[in-house]
Scaffold this active site. Structure first.
Site, PDB file in Angstrom:
ATOM      1  N   GLY A  12     -27.107  -4.231 -42.330  1.00  0.00           N
ATOM      2  CA  GLY A  12     -28.352  -4.499 -41.396  1.00  0.00           C
ATOM      3  C   GLY A  12     -28.585  -3.447 -40.714  1.00  0.00           C
ATOM      4  O   GLY A  12     -28.155  -2.424 -40.399  1.00  0.00           O
ATOM      5  N   ASP A 140     -23.909  -5.550 -33.320  1.00  0.00           N
ATOM      6  CA  ASP A 140     -22.912  -6.339 -32.917  1.00  0.00           C
ATOM      7  C   ASP A 140     -21.756  -6.044 -32.066  1.00  0.00           C
ATOM      8  O   ASP A 140     -20.824  -6.554 -31.407  1.00  0.00           O
ATOM      9  CB  ASP A 140     -22.175  -6.926 -34.130  1.00  0.00           C
ATOM     10  N   GLN A 286     -34.060  -8.484 -32.134  1.00  0.00           N
ATOM     11  CA  GLN A 286     -32.911  -7.574 -31.868  1.00  0.00           C
ATOM     12  C   GLN A 286     -32.810  -6.555 -32.325  1.00  0.00           C
ATOM     13  O   GLN A 286     -31.934  -5.597 -32.066  1.00  0.00           O
ATOM     14  CB  GLN A 286     -31.488  -8.378 -31.482  1.00  0.00           C
TER      15      GLN A 286
HETATM   16  O1  F6P Z   1     -24.639  -7.586 -38.189  1.00  0.00           O
HETATM   17  C1  F6P Z   1     -25.865  -7.505 -37.837  1.00  0.00           C
HETATM   18  C2  F6P Z   1     -26.474  -8.827 -37.748  1.00  0.00           C
HETATM   19  O2  F6P Z   1     -27.648  -8.577 -37.304  1.00  0.00           O
HETATM   20  C3  F6P Z   1     -25.776 -10.157 -37.206  1.00  0.00           C
HETATM   21  O3  F6P Z   1     -25.769 -10.010 -35.754  1.00  0.00           O
HETATM   22  C4  F6P Z   1     -26.483 -11.137 -37.912  1.00  0.00           C
HETATM   23  O4  F6P Z   1     -25.608 -12.252 -38.028  1.00  0.00           O
HETATM   24  C5  F6P Z   1     -26.852 -10.589 -39.027  1.00  0.00           C
HETATM   25  O5  F6P Z   1     -26.665  -9.253 -39.074  1.00  0.00           O
HETATM   26  C6  F6P Z   1     -28.028 -11.305 -39.682  1.00  0.00           C
HETATM   27  O6  F6P Z   1     -28.277 -10.683 -41.189  1.00  0.00           O
HETATM   28  P1  F6P Z   1     -29.382 -10.895 -41.827  1.00  0.00           P
HETATM   29  O7  F6P Z   1     -30.256  -9.548 -41.637  1.00  0.00           O
HETATM   30  O8  F6P Z   1     -28.757 -10.767 -43.281  1.00  0.00           O
HETATM   31  O9  F6P Z   1     -30.123 -12.230 -41.564  1.00  0.00           O
END
Ligand code: F6P
Length: 360
Positions: A12, A140, A286
């Protein structure tokens, strides 16, 4: 031809990726090295190769720019993490493909910028003979072997700002406001933002909650003349004996998507207390936008240190923030085990000392 190093960004995105890329390209240039940025994560190294030559003089304002100019991927062939603790081995032909791709461009070292998933791949590549160094990224903050990852402080700033805003509307309407923040299986964002933003109840995955405990806090506040309550809930928080709340069925080669707990908690609080309650899911806000000042400094130091690791042939290592110092560690020490919030550590103790309920 001058020496070359490569960069990939994986997993991410988060604020600060471009600041690390800038720092790497800039410090590499000082050594007379060229920097190649592979596009779309590790896939860009394979044929047909996709990359940018990162001449930092032509890059424009990278320090403040959100996202990653290289693009990223958290699915596909280079997925080593698919769930809590589940690790998949990369097929040998992919590792060979990476070696061939780097050799073709005469890359002496590859900077892998990412979280647990991307660094798990980096470690497997290293074990397969690829010269990698790691830079710890994730909002995270759940990576072991570094006190902080970059992106975390920016996410906390965003969540704190959201709480400040919810505070005023909660107070005006005498409501309970439930804010859901990210963090996957750890409560770092919830805890930091909850403390920084004056949360009354903070629910984290490390401490399963009960509705009795949450509602007792709301009643206590009512009796004290405080007719509003701010609840911060990490997306991975769950009721004692309950399951994680997920958004969808897990797709192949993808991590589980957590989310939706705020709506459930809000409905149950309203049902039990009779108080008007609203849920707000902060989501990908975020992960967007400019890094905070702290993250800009952290990213710049991480980028410069990563180039130093390559110069010293310290492959298989990751730059790491140890409080006052930066010291490299083995990538293998950072992966495979999540850094969770210590339930008897300083942050939790401070929250409890202030009368914040952790829902237990
Ligand atoms: O690991 C970073 C994060 O933003 C987590 O906090 C969250 O669960 C996940 O990635 C969200 O992922 P995606 O962008 O695939 O929805």
């Amino acid at each position: 031809m001058s020496e070359r190093i490569g960069i990939v960004t994986g997993g991410g995105d988060c604020p600060g990726l471009n600041a690390v890329i800038r720092a790497v390209a800039k410090t590499a240039a000082k050594r007379g090295w060229d920097t190649i940025g592979f596009l779309g994560g590790y896939e860009g190294i394979l044929e047909p190769q996709r990359y940018l030559e990162l001449d930092y003089n032509k890059l424009g304002p990278m320090l403040t720019r959100g996202g990653t100019i290289l693009g990223t991927a958290n699915r596909g062939r280079f997925s080593a993490k698919v769930g809590l603790g589940e690790v998949r081995r990369l097929p040998q032909e992919l590792i060979e493909g990476v070696k061939v791709g780097l050799a073709k461009l005469a890359i002496r070292g590859l900077v892998c910028i990412g979280g647990d998933g991307t660094l798990t791949i980096a470690q497997q590549l290293f074990e397969g003979g690829v010269p990698v160094v790691g830079v710890p990224k994730t909002i995270d903050n759940d990576l072991e072997a570094t006190v902080l990852t970059f992106g975390f402080d920016s996410a906390v700033a965003c969540a704190t700002d959201a709480l400040d805003r919810l505070h005023t509307t909660a107070e005006s309407h005498n409501r309970v406001m439930v804010l859901e923040v990210m963090g996957r299986y750890t409560g770092w964002i919830a805890l930091y933002a909850g403390i920084a933003g004056g949360g009354d109840v903070i629910l984290i995955p490390e401490i399963p909650f009960t509705y009795e405990s949450i509602c007792a806090k709301i009643e206590e506040r009512e009796k004290a003349g405080k007719h509003f309550t701010l609840v911060v809930v990490a997306e991975g928080a769950r009721e004692k004996g309950g399951q994680f709340k997920t958004l969808a069925e897990q797709a192949a080669n993808r991590e589980v998507r957590l989310g939706g707990i705020a709506g459930i908690v809000a409905a149950e609080i309203e049902r039990r207390t009779g108080k008007e309650t609203r849920a707000c899911v902060l989501g990908h806000l975020q992960r967007g936008g400019s890094p905070t000042n702290f993250d800009r400094v952290l990213c710049t130091m991480f980028g410069a240190e990563a180039v130093d690791l390559i110069a010293a042939d310290r492959f298989g290592e990751m730059v790491s923030y140890q409080g006052a110092n930066f010291a490299p560690v083995k990538i293998a020490e950072a992966i495979g085990r999540l850094k969770t919030v210590p339930i008897d550590g300083g942050f939790v103790r401070t929250a409890r000392a202030l009368g914040i309920s952790l829902g237990d």
